[in-house]
Design a protein around this motif. Structure first.
Motif, short mmCIF file in Angstrom:
data_model
loop_
_atom_site.label_atom_id
_atom_site.label_comp_id
_atom_site.label_asym_id
_atom_site.label_seq_id
_atom_site.Cartn_x
_atom_site.Cartn_y
_atom_site.Cartn_z
N LEU A 226 0.85 -1.21 0.00
CA LEU A 226 0.00 0.00 0.00
C LEU A 226 0.88 1.25 0.00
N TYR A 227 1.87 1.32 0.89
CA TYR A 227 2.65 2.56 0.93
C TYR A 227 3.64 2.63 -0.22
N GLN B 210 -3.35 6.64 1.74
CA GLN B 210 -3.80 7.14 0.44
C GLN B 210 -4.14 5.98 -0.49
N SER B 211 -3.30 4.94 -0.53
CA SER B 211 -3.58 3.77 -1.36
C SER B 211 -4.85 3.07 -0.89
N CYS C 80 -0.47 17.36 -0.79
CA CYS C 80 -0.24 17.24 -2.24
C CYS C 80 -1.25 16.31 -2.91
N VAL C 81 -1.61 15.21 -2.25
CA VAL C 81 -2.55 14.26 -2.87
C VAL C 81 -3.99 14.51 -2.44
N PRO D 195 0.58 8.43 5.74
CA PRO D 195 -0.29 8.90 4.65
C PRO D 195 -0.06 8.17 3.33
N LEU D 196 1.16 7.66 3.11
CA LEU D 196 1.41 6.91 1.86
C LEU D 196 0.49 5.68 1.80
N TYR D 197 0.46 4.89 2.88
CA TYR D 197 -0.36 3.67 2.78
C TYR D 197 -1.84 3.97 2.90
N ASP E 293 7.13 15.91 6.13
CA ASP E 293 6.88 15.33 4.80
C ASP E 293 5.58 14.53 4.78
N VAL F 183 5.94 9.68 7.07
CA VAL F 183 5.32 9.76 5.74
C VAL F 183 4.71 8.43 5.28
N LYS F 184 5.19 7.31 5.81
CA LYS F 184 4.63 6.02 5.40
C LYS F 184 3.14 5.92 5.73
N PHE G 230 3.05 15.40 1.88
CA PHE G 230 2.49 14.40 0.97
C PHE G 230 0.97 14.43 1.00
#
Lengths: 281, 281
Positions: free
Chosen positions: A155-156, B158-159, B199-200, B154-156, B192, B151-152, B196
């Motif tokens: 996912l990330y 978001q997916s 930005c998304v 919001p990265l995961y 970050d 940051v991991k 992130f």
């Protein structure tokens, strides 16, 4: 006797129980290059020492110890999985090792680079480019064989890949290059981690996945054995070599001078190179 | 005297050093509803006890203990941050608490639901719908104030959000609804992580971010104090109440009978409800 062994319960590294399967053992032995005579010998030894609740680790050791008396090379290959596990505890040597495997497949490789994405910058593990495709590889190294990468990992990494890809797509020099995101682990992925990755088009590679193109098969095909496969090296020395960017057994001979600079004695160097030569031959 | 205090160095919860700032203390006190007289009193008490290297935690305790003798309500509000930290160690009570805050804002809320995404199923923390928007809220609870969501996260998330949104977009009954992904934490995000998310288009809310719409401000606006703000409850009892879905101070009075069923004595119930009443008044 064989009838009896069908009901032997073994304890796997994950703690799960399974029924002992002699065929699995024999497959692993053949895969390591053992002759049929060696396979039979090891199988008999293991059968003679089975008991309910025996760990697969114990079975593995039994097999390995016997194999070692027969062929150092076969034994070395048989213990490949442990060798990869021993690339830890940090993930850096695993990233370097992955980089070597990609290089062997004809890619230009950078390891451990900071890359600007559209939204934020990312520390990437491996970026591999062969002219037609550019792959962002994120490495997940686990020190314990029982640890799996769960769905949060793809996912990330998918978000990270999309963020980086958005920038790559703007670069004229990468105009006809296909962009690929990938996650590599030395252990395993959970089922939904694989499902998610497949669904969004992220590639995953783990020790035994995907069939025919797994990490184990990449290593076998390359003949790239990490220096952690060497019995003649102490743990401390393995770490020293990895820190000095000596990752593969085949890199030792060409760097004999480097070994001297790292204060290995001539007799130790001879021993190390001798074992390495057996393994990669 | 004040001149001297300008150079007092304090140690923050994160271990970072900072220069003591009386204005910050006074702002926090006023925000808790302290009168100007109380603010002055507490400031003087703290100034009298300052020394180089004093922790902000110690300053906080000094202030809190004095405040408590003046107004239980103000003291309760002043210790709101600790109250939210004490919703742990598991993240479930925090999710329930977040659910209450969304309900208060006019949303229909489900907490802890399994939702099918396009690729895989996900365990969602809070889903809130007010007819015009449907928000997937992922909660990150940290037991230590020093722990940030990097940051991991919001990265995961978001997916995960994109995977769920793909299914929501196919549902006719959600045709005119806007879909929003959100991450809420009781501590902080790294820079970050916020970059992130911004930005998304993922919303983030943390203890003091974004300014004017932070978690602290949501709580203040709602008057929803978690039961962990009560001094008259033992840790064990707080856990018992949270397990039984009693999350807010204001939920205790209407559930007096529930408290009896949980074997609280009449005198304890009286004490608890009395403190709760002071806090929410």
């Amino acid at each position: 006797m064989n009838e009896q062994h069908r009901t032997i319960v073994v304890t796997k590294n994950t703690g799960e129980k399974d029924v002992f399967d002699a065929e699995k053992l024999k497959t692993a032995l053949r895969r390591s290059g053992a002759t049929e005579a060696e396979v039979d010998l090891v199988e008999q030894e293991v059968l003679d020492n089975l008991y309910n609740g025996i760990t697969t680790k114990k079975i593995y050791r039994l097999a390995y110890n016997l194999l070692r008396t027969k062929s150092k090379r076969t034994a070395g290959r048989y213990r490949l999985k442990s060798a990869v596990m021993n690339l830890g505890p940090s993930g850096y040597p695993f990233e370097k090792f992955l980089g070597r495997l990609f290089k062997n497949r004809g890619y230009n490789v950078t390891v451990n680079e900071i890359i600007k994405g559209k939204c934020v910058t990312h520390e990437t593990d491996v970026v591999a480019n062969n002219g037609t495709e550019q792959i962002m590889v994120e490495c997940k190294f686990h020190s314990s064989i029982a640890q799996k990468s769960d769905v949060k990992v793809p996912l990330y990494i998918q978000s990270r890949f999309l963020d980086i890809k958005a920038v790559w797509e703007q670069q004229p020099e990468l105009k006809n290059v296909r962009f690929v995101g990938m996650v590599a682990t030395n252990t395993r992925f959970t089922e939904d981690a694989k499902d998610f990755a497949r669904c969004v088009g992220l590639k995953v590679i783990s020790w035994d996945y995907p069939a025919g193109n797994s990490l184990r098969e990449w290593i076998d095909e390359s003949g790239f054995y990490p220096i952690t496969a060497l019995q003649s090296l102490r743990k401390k020395d393995k770490e020293l070599l990895l820190e000095n960017n000596l990752v593969l057994c085949r890199e030792l001979e060409p760097h004999r001078q480097k070994l001297r600079e790292l204060n290995f004695s001539e007799s130790t160097i001879k021993k190390i190179l001798n074992e390495a030569a057996h393994l990669i031959s």
